[in-house]
Design a protein around this motif. Structure first.
Motif, PDB file in Angstrom:
ATOM      1  N   ALA A  66       0.822  -1.221   0.000  1.00  0.00           N
ATOM      2  CA  ALA A  66       0.000   0.000   0.000  1.00  0.00           C
ATOM      3  C   ALA A  66       0.854   1.268   0.000  1.00  0.00           C
ATOM      4  N   ALA A  67       0.250   2.349  -0.525  1.00  0.00           N
ATOM      5  CA  ALA A  67       0.933   3.644  -0.632  1.00  0.00           C
ATOM      6  C   ALA A  67       0.823   4.410   0.674  1.00  0.00           C
ATOM      7  N   PRO A  68       1.941   4.655   1.357  1.00  0.00           N
ATOM      8  CA  PRO A  68       1.887   5.377   2.630  1.00  0.00           C
ATOM      9  C   PRO A  68       2.148   6.877   2.461  1.00  0.00           C
ATOM     10  N   THR A 115     -12.662   8.127   5.623  1.00  0.00           N
ATOM     11  CA  THR A 115     -13.854   7.277   5.499  1.00  0.00           C
ATOM     12  C   THR A 115     -14.753   7.749   4.362  1.00  0.00           C
ATOM     13  N   SER A 116     -14.341   8.801   3.659  1.00  0.00           N
ATOM     14  CA  SER A 116     -15.204   9.296   2.582  1.00  0.00           C
ATOM     15  C   SER A 116     -14.534   9.219   1.205  1.00  0.00           C
ATOM     16  N   THR A 117     -13.484   8.392   1.075  1.00  0.00           N
ATOM     17  CA  THR A 117     -12.828   8.305  -0.237  1.00  0.00           C
ATOM     18  C   THR A 117     -13.538   7.315  -1.161  1.00  0.00           C
ATOM     19  N   ASP A 172      -0.849   9.788   9.679  1.00  0.00           N
ATOM     20  CA  ASP A 172      -0.473   8.736   8.730  1.00  0.00           C
ATOM     21  C   ASP A 172      -1.705   8.389   7.890  1.00  0.00           C
ATOM     22  N   VAL A 173      -1.549   8.400   6.569  1.00  0.00           N
ATOM     23  CA  VAL A 173      -2.669   8.102   5.666  1.00  0.00           C
ATOM     24  C   VAL A 173      -2.204   7.102   4.624  1.00  0.00           C
ATOM     25  N   ARG A 174      -3.008   6.049   4.374  1.00  0.00           N
ATOM     26  CA  ARG A 174      -2.589   5.019   3.416  1.00  0.00           C
ATOM     27  C   ARG A 174      -3.761   4.474   2.615  1.00  0.00           C
ATOM     28  N   ASP A 175      -3.432   3.941   1.478  1.00  0.00           N
ATOM     29  CA  ASP A 175      -4.370   3.147   0.687  1.00  0.00           C
ATOM     30  C   ASP A 175      -3.565   2.330  -0.312  1.00  0.00           C
ATOM     31  N   THR A 176      -4.157   1.250  -0.807  1.00  0.00           N
ATOM     32  CA  THR A 176      -3.480   0.499  -1.873  1.00  0.00           C
ATOM     33  C   THR A 176      -3.596   1.243  -3.197  1.00  0.00           C
ATOM     34  N   GLN A 177      -4.628   2.109  -3.308  1.00  0.00           N
ATOM     35  CA  GLN A 177      -4.821   2.915  -4.518  1.00  0.00           C
ATOM     36  C   GLN A 177      -4.344   4.334  -4.234  1.00  0.00           C
ATOM     37  N   GLN A 178      -3.370   4.779  -5.011  1.00  0.00           N
ATOM     38  CA  GLN A 178      -2.834   6.119  -4.750  1.00  0.00           C
ATOM     39  C   GLN A 178      -3.872   7.237  -4.920  1.00  0.00           C
ATOM     40  N   PRO A 179      -4.751   7.190  -5.934  1.00  0.00           N
ATOM     41  CA  PRO A 179      -5.726   8.280  -6.074  1.00  0.00           C
ATOM     42  C   PRO A 179      -6.602   8.452  -4.840  1.00  0.00           C
ATOM     43  N   ARG A 231      -5.802   7.614  -1.725  1.00  0.00           N
ATOM     44  CA  ARG A 231      -4.931   8.161  -0.690  1.00  0.00           C
ATOM     45  C   ARG A 231      -4.731   9.664  -0.893  1.00  0.00           C
ATOM     46  N   ASP A 232      -4.464  10.040  -2.142  1.00  0.00           N
ATOM     47  CA  ASP A 232      -4.209  11.457  -2.426  1.00  0.00           C
ATOM     48  C   ASP A 232      -5.463  12.312  -2.214  1.00  0.00           C
ATOM     49  N   ALA A 233      -6.632  11.749  -2.520  1.00  0.00           N
ATOM     50  CA  ALA A 233      -7.887  12.484  -2.289  1.00  0.00           C
ATOM     51  C   ALA A 233      -8.058  12.764  -0.797  1.00  0.00           C
ATOM     52  N   ALA A 234      -7.749  11.778   0.029  1.00  0.00           N
ATOM     53  CA  ALA A 234      -7.853  11.976   1.477  1.00  0.00           C
ATOM     54  C   ALA A 234      -6.873  13.053   1.942  1.00  0.00           C
TER      55      ALA A 234
END
Ligand SMILES: [Zn+2]
Length: 418
Positions: free
Chosen positions: A218-220, A261-263, A294-301, A303-306
């Motif tokens: 995942a993208a950290p 929680t809203s991505t 700290d913010v993460r997701d497996t999908q970069q878009p 993560r970046d939106a958050a």
């Protein structure tokens, strides 16, 4: 190659070494704390170096303290296969995170040696400097510098919370003779990198599967936020006059939760893991707050939106509360894809050893995220009890560790045989 199926893991020695390393801590057992270049970290490095020396591996340390223990191959000109992990530990941690990949990696090499395996190319065991972000707020310091993801001039500007610079810490640790510029390796310097690690999640244990093969990391991202309001007497300053840094920070922490929680992606997670206030007295309005998020997701878009939503919230909340803010992005890394061929190679080893395995995503990030910039990479996960990590009760059983080391040994043998 039938001999790789007969590798014997010396579990007694390995567990003894894991337990001995856990004793080297800034806090009494069972707590493990080893912050980068602390006295405990330096002693732990010495311990691992001694074990590598005993195993007949040639040692090298670079300018940021990454350790490389090499088993020479028949052809020293071929790019080596590498494995490894880290031995630094966050405050109040356990004994398996990172350590299983270092001492388990060493035992995999020793087991292959005992089995009479002769690698065609060198095999490197790498102990990465500061996988944990404790001292400088940035994780994977060693592998970032190795891969070029972090520029040396940016790294030398890093300071810890006490204001002590990385350069000063390097001098204290005795690795400042060479410049940070020398740390970087060229892409292709390794033929492959495989990291053994505890899962730090519950899936393998829940499903009763001993091995996870990582397909994606995942993208950290990490943010540091300094808030400056105005202090004053808790009795004397009336509420409309207040510029309370803590209250702004509290609203921001809730905004982080809202943002992730809203991505629309169930994989987005956000944590305000650091929240310090000054002056920290019951009768004093908090004038300063420091938050690390700290913010993460497996999908970069996603993560970046958050991240964008958090930035907007910070601006809005601070304006409304008349608090000054300084928001710094400590890192915002892309996700890493594991090499499909390498994933298949590990899967084949599991099949041949008749060890059940599943493919999975790593939601935590590791030095492998950056090694992916240098060579094909994957990770081997083993279960840990209740998915618990970064706590003193973190636990993987000796049998679980043995299966991981067997798979790693088999994989290293397959990769180093040609
Ligand atoms: Zn780790």
């Amino acid at each position: 190659m039938p001999e790789l199926l007969q590798v014997q893991i010396d579990l007694t020695a390995l567990q003894r070494e894991i337990d001995a390393l856990a004793e080297i801590s800034e806090q009494p057992a069972p707590v493990v704390t080893r912050v980068l270049f602390s006295e405990a970290d330096l002693r732990a490095r010495k311990f691992v170096k001694r074990l590598c020396g005993d195993a007949g591996l040639a040692l090298r340390a670079d300018a940021v303290g990454n350790l490389f223990a090499r088993w020479p191959g028949k052809n020293s000109g071929l790019p080596p296969v590498a494995t490894g992990s880290h031995i630094d530990a966050i405050p109040n941690a356990g004994r398996y995170d990172g350590v299983v990949g270092v001492l388990g990696g060493l035992e995999a090499i020793r087991a292959l040696k005992r089995a009479g395996f002769e690698p065609a190319r060198p095999v490197d065991l790498i102990v990465f400097t500061a996988e944990e972000p404790t001292r400088f707020g940035i994780g994977c310091l060693g592998s970032r510098l190795l891969s070029g993801a972090l520029a040396p001039d940016k790294a030398s500007g890093l300071r810890d919370r006490e204001g002590v610079a990385l350069e000063e810490w390097r001098a204290r640790a005795g690795c400042a003779e060479t410049a940070l510029e020398s740390v970087r390796l060229e892409p292709g310097c390794y033929s492959a990198f495989v990291e053994l690690h505890i899962e730090q999640g519950p899936l393998l244990e829940r499903e009763g599967i001993p091995i996870g093969i990582v397909e994606k990391i995942a993208a950290p991202a990490a943010l540091r936020l300094e808030l400056t309001g105005e202090g004053g007497h808790a009795g004397a300053v009336l509420m409309p006059e207040r510029r309370d840094a803590l209250l702004a920070g509290a609203e921001i922490a809730l905004a982080v939760e809202r943002a992730v929680t809203s991505t629309g992606s169930a994989d987005t997670v956000g944590t305000t893991g650091v929240f310090r206030i000054e002056p920290g007295a019951v009768n004093s309005v908090p004038c300063r707050a420091l938050l690390e998020i700290d913010v993460r997701d497996t999908q970069q878009p996603a993560r970046d939106a958050a991240l964008r939503q958090i930035e907007q919230a910070v601006a809005e909340i601070c304006r409304r509360r008349r608090v000054e803010w300084n928001l710094q992005t400590l890192n915002a890394d892309p996700p890493a894809l594991c090499d499909a061929e390498l994933v298949n190679a590990v899967a084949t080893v599991c099949e041949r050893l008749q060890i059940p395995a599943r493919r999975m995503i790593s939601r935590a990030y590791h030095d492998s995220l950056f090694m992916a910039l240098l060579c094909p990479m994957t990770m081997i996960f083993i279960p840990c009890r209740d998915g618990v990590s970064h706590r003193p009760d973190e636990y993987s059983s000796p049998e679980q560790i043995r299966e991981g080391v067997r798979v790693l040994a088999g994989t290293l043998a397959a990769l180093a045989a040609r």
